[in-house]
Design a protein around this motif. Structure first.
Motif, PDB file in Angstrom:
ATOM      1  N   ARG A  57       0.824  -1.221   0.000  1.00 38.31           N
ATOM      2  CA  ARG A  57       0.000   0.000   0.000  1.00 38.31           C
ATOM      3  C   ARG A  57       0.856   1.269   0.000  1.00 38.31           C
ATOM      4  O   ARG A  57       0.331   2.359   0.219  1.00 38.31           O
ATOM      5  CB  ARG A  57      -0.872   0.051   1.255  1.00 38.31           C
ATOM      6  N   GLY A  58       2.156   1.091  -0.118  1.00 38.54           N
ATOM      7  CA  GLY A  58       3.032   2.264  -0.088  1.00 38.54           C
ATOM      8  C   GLY A  58       3.383   2.726   1.315  1.00 38.54           C
ATOM      9  O   GLY A  58       4.039   3.757   1.484  1.00 38.54           O
ATOM     10  N   LEU A  59       2.961   1.952   2.319  1.00 42.95           N
ATOM     11  CA  LEU A  59       3.175   2.401   3.699  1.00 42.95           C
ATOM     12  C   LEU A  59       4.650   2.364   4.101  1.00 42.95           C
ATOM     13  O   LEU A  59       5.137   3.273   4.780  1.00 42.95           O
ATOM     14  CB  LEU A  59       2.343   1.558   4.662  1.00 42.95           C
ATOM     15  N   MET A  60       5.377   1.316   3.675  1.00 45.12           N
ATOM     16  CA  MET A  60       6.791   1.267   4.077  1.00 45.12           C
ATOM     17  C   MET A  60       7.596   2.332   3.346  1.00 45.12           C
ATOM     18  O   MET A  60       8.520   2.915   3.925  1.00 45.12           O
ATOM     19  CB  MET A  60       7.387  -0.122   3.853  1.00 45.12           C
ATOM     20  N   THR A  61       7.208   2.626   2.131  1.00 46.64           N
ATOM     21  CA  THR A  61       7.901   3.711   1.423  1.00 46.64           C
ATOM     22  C   THR A  61       7.744   5.014   2.207  1.00 46.64           C
ATOM     23  O   THR A  61       8.713   5.767   2.395  1.00 46.64           O
ATOM     24  CB  THR A  61       7.324   3.872   0.001  1.00 46.64           C
ATOM     25  N   GLU A  62       6.541   5.260   2.698  1.00 45.96           N
ATOM     26  CA  GLU A  62       6.278   6.470   3.496  1.00 45.96           C
ATOM     27  C   GLU A  62       7.145   6.482   4.761  1.00 45.96           C
ATOM     28  O   GLU A  62       7.757   7.503   5.112  1.00 45.96           O
ATOM     29  CB  GLU A  62       4.788   6.486   3.862  1.00 45.96           C
ATOM     30  N   ALA A  63       7.227   5.326   5.439  1.00 51.02           N
ATOM     31  CA  ALA A  63       8.018   5.239   6.670  1.00 51.02           C
ATOM     32  C   ALA A  63       9.511   5.414   6.376  1.00 51.02           C
ATOM     33  O   ALA A  63      10.230   6.091   7.130  1.00 51.02           O
ATOM     34  CB  ALA A  63       7.764   3.889   7.353  1.00 51.02           C
ATOM     35  N   VAL A  64       9.965   4.827   5.283  1.00 56.10           N
ATOM     36  CA  VAL A  64      11.388   4.915   4.909  1.00 56.10           C
ATOM     37  C   VAL A  64      11.781   6.377   4.675  1.00 56.10           C
ATOM     38  O   VAL A  64      12.842   6.835   5.118  1.00 56.10           O
ATOM     39  CB  VAL A  64      11.661   4.038   3.652  1.00 56.10           C
ATOM     40  N   ILE A  65      10.927   7.129   4.015  1.00 52.79           N
ATOM     41  CA  ILE A  65      11.250   8.537   3.749  1.00 52.79           C
ATOM     42  C   ILE A  65      11.326   9.303   5.081  1.00 52.79           C
ATOM     43  O   ILE A  65      12.262  10.083   5.308  1.00 52.79           O
ATOM     44  CB  ILE A  65      10.213   9.147   2.781  1.00 52.79           C
ATOM     45  N   ALA A  66      10.389   9.039   5.984  1.00 57.08           N
ATOM     46  CA  ALA A  66      10.386   9.744   7.270  1.00 57.08           C
ATOM     47  C   ALA A  66      11.645   9.442   8.087  1.00 57.08           C
ATOM     48  O   ALA A  66      12.292  10.353   8.617  1.00 57.08           O
ATOM     49  CB  ALA A  66       9.132   9.372   8.061  1.00 57.08           C
ATOM     50  N   VAL A  67      12.012   8.164   8.183  1.00 57.16           N
ATOM     51  CA  VAL A  67      13.170   7.858   9.041  1.00 57.16           C
ATOM     52  C   VAL A  67      14.496   8.199   8.351  1.00 57.16           C
ATOM     53  O   VAL A  67      15.480   8.485   9.031  1.00 57.16           O
ATOM     54  CB  VAL A  67      13.191   6.389   9.557  1.00 57.16           C
ATOM     55  N   THR A  68      14.514   8.197   7.027  1.00 55.13           N
ATOM     56  CA  THR A  68      15.748   8.591   6.334  1.00 55.13           C
ATOM     57  C   THR A  68      15.973  10.100   6.519  1.00 55.13           C
ATOM     58  O   THR A  68      17.110  10.548   6.712  1.00 55.13           O
ATOM     59  CB  THR A  68      15.695   8.176   4.850  1.00 55.13           C
ATOM     60  N   ASP A  69      14.889  10.873   6.524  1.00 51.64           N
ATOM     61  CA  ASP A  69      15.009  12.295   6.900  1.00 51.64           C
ATOM     62  C   ASP A  69      15.646  12.402   8.294  1.00 51.64           C
ATOM     63  O   ASP A  69      16.524  13.236   8.535  1.00 51.64           O
ATOM     64  CB  ASP A  69      13.619  12.949   6.957  1.00 51.64           C
ATOM     65  N   TYR A  70      15.192  11.558   9.208  1.00 54.85           N
ATOM     66  CA  TYR A  70      15.696  11.585  10.590  1.00 54.85           C
ATOM     67  C   TYR A  70      17.195  11.253  10.626  1.00 54.85           C
ATOM     68  O   TYR A  70      17.983  11.917  11.318  1.00 54.85           O
ATOM     69  CB  TYR A  70      14.900  10.594  11.437  1.00 54.85           C
ATOM     70  N   TRP A  71      17.601  10.236   9.868  1.00 58.29           N
ATOM     71  CA  TRP A  71      19.015   9.814   9.819  1.00 58.29           C
ATOM     72  C   TRP A  71      19.915  10.969   9.386  1.00 58.29           C
ATOM     73  O   TRP A  71      20.963  11.219   9.978  1.00 58.29           O
ATOM     74  CB  TRP A  71      19.145   8.636   8.855  1.00 58.29           C
ATOM     75  N   PHE A  72      19.496  11.679   8.359  1.00 55.20           N
ATOM     76  CA  PHE A  72      20.353  12.731   7.820  1.00 55.20           C
ATOM     77  C   PHE A  72      20.140  14.087   8.496  1.00 55.20           C
ATOM     78  O   PHE A  72      21.105  14.805   8.741  1.00 55.20           O
ATOM     79  CB  PHE A  72      20.139  12.863   6.303  1.00 55.20           C
ATOM     80  N   GLU A  73      18.880  14.437   8.785  1.00 49.19           N
ATOM     81  CA  GLU A  73      18.609  15.807   9.237  1.00 49.19           C
ATOM     82  C   GLU A  73      18.607  15.957  10.761  1.00 49.19           C
ATOM     83  O   GLU A  73      18.834  17.048  11.272  1.00 49.19           O
ATOM     84  CB  GLU A  73      17.283  16.306   8.656  1.00 49.19           C
ATOM     85  N   VAL A  74      18.323  14.887  11.500  1.00 54.11           N
ATOM     86  CA  VAL A  74      18.344  14.975  12.967  1.00 54.11           C
ATOM     87  C   VAL A  74      19.636  14.357  13.511  1.00 54.11           C
ATOM     88  O   VAL A  74      20.343  14.972  14.308  1.00 54.11           O
ATOM     89  CB  VAL A  74      17.106  14.281  13.589  1.00 54.11           C
ATOM     90  N   LEU A  75      19.969  13.149  13.046  1.00 48.98           N
ATOM     91  CA  LEU A  75      21.178  12.476  13.531  1.00 48.98           C
ATOM     92  C   LEU A  75      22.432  12.946  12.799  1.00 48.98           C
ATOM     93  O   LEU A  75      23.548  12.724  13.285  1.00 48.98           O
ATOM     94  CB  LEU A  75      21.010  10.960  13.401  1.00 48.98           C
ATOM     95  N   SER A  76      22.257  13.542  11.622  1.00 44.16           N
ATOM     96  CA  SER A  76      23.358  14.164  10.860  1.00 44.16           C
ATOM     97  C   SER A  76      24.443  13.198  10.409  1.00 44.16           C
ATOM     98  O   SER A  76      25.628  13.578  10.359  1.00 44.16           O
ATOM     99  CB  SER A  76      23.993  15.307  11.669  1.00 44.16           C
ATOM    100  N   PHE A  77      24.084  11.969  10.067  1.00 43.86           N
ATOM    101  CA  PHE A  77      25.079  11.044   9.521  1.00 43.86           C
ATOM    102  C   PHE A  77      25.343  11.393   8.057  1.00 43.86           C
ATOM    103  O   PHE A  77      24.461  11.917   7.366  1.00 43.86           O
ATOM    104  CB  PHE A  77      24.596   9.599   9.648  1.00 43.86           C
ATOM    105  N   PRO A  78      26.558  11.090   7.569  1.00 51.09           N
ATOM    106  CA  PRO A  78      26.891  11.467   6.183  1.00 51.09           C
ATOM    107  C   PRO A  78      26.398  10.478   5.132  1.00 51.09           C
ATOM    108  O   PRO A  78      26.281  10.829   3.960  1.00 51.09           O
ATOM    109  CB  PRO A  78      28.422  11.524   6.194  1.00 51.09           C
TER     110      PRO A  78
END
Ligand SMILES: CC(C)(COP(=O)(O)OP(=O)(O)OC[C@H]1O[C@@H](n2cnc3c(N)ncnc32)[C@H](O)[C@@H]1OP(=O)(O)O)[C@@H](O)C(=O)NCCC(=O)NCCS
Length: 152
Positions: free
Chosen positions: A70-91
């Motif tokens: 249903r596209g739900l994991m794609t939605e979750a992946v985008i949210a947590v990948t934002d978190y990885w780069f923009e909150v946790l600041s990994f390269p």
């Protein structure tokens, strides 16, 4: 095609022991960031899970069968990948996955990742050809600039 660290057949207390003995201690040590997935209309029910991890495998996920496709994991992946780069600041984010795991590979492909390595990996179902998918912070920001996803 789940990682071989998952016990199989999955024991009756597998979720409890995993969360109590592995996931929560990792989170407390600052080595993992984990989310349960729930539908807005049924917030008490856990339908999937997604996590971010230090080490060689930075992101893992599963979705319950009735909610797949249903596209739900794609939605979750985008949210947590934002978190990885923009909150946790990994390269960089890297995620190995079985070549034959079409759904998982499609998510990586759709979200701007690329294959940087092929090797064997150990899964519940045995040793399988594996691809390591990668995206850098710069590539993620460029992909997000043209994919301003609005959650459902
Ligand atoms: C991989 C998994 C998380 C995908 O979850 P999902 O919510 O179904 O994913 P989405 O609905 O966002 O679909 C992502 C894409 O993969 C495609 N897809 C999903 N499952 C598929 C399948 N079995 N066969 C072919 N394509 C599939 C979807 O069509 C979609 O592509 P599209 O947008 O081009 O149509 C889910 O199948 C799962 O939990 N599998 C078992 C656990 C697992 O393998 N985890 C990952 C380990 S690396």
């Amino acid at each position: 095609m789940l990682n071989a660290v998952v016990p199989w057949p999955f024991p009756a207390d597998g979720a409890l022991t995993h969360v109590r003995d592995t996931a929560l201690p990792q989170i407390e040590r600052g080595e993992a960031w984990d989310w349960t997935l729930r539908l807005k209309e049924e917030p008490e029910r856990i339908i999937g899970r997604i996590g971010l991890y230090l080490g060689q495998n930075n992101r893992g996920f599963w979705m319950g069968l009735p909610w797949q496709g249903r596209g739900l994991m794609t939605e979750a992946v985008i949210a947590v990948t934002d978190y990885w780069f923009e909150v946790l600041s990994f390269p960089v984010l890297r995620a190995p996955k079985a070549v034959e795991n079409v759904g998982s590979r499609r998510i990586s492909e759709k979200t701007g990742m690329r294959v940087v390595e092929t090797k064997d990996g150990e899964y519940v179902s045995g040793i399988l050809p594996t691809e390591v998918w990668e995206i850098t912070a710069e590539e993620w920001r460029a992909w997000r600039a043209v994919n301003p996803v609005v959650t459902k």
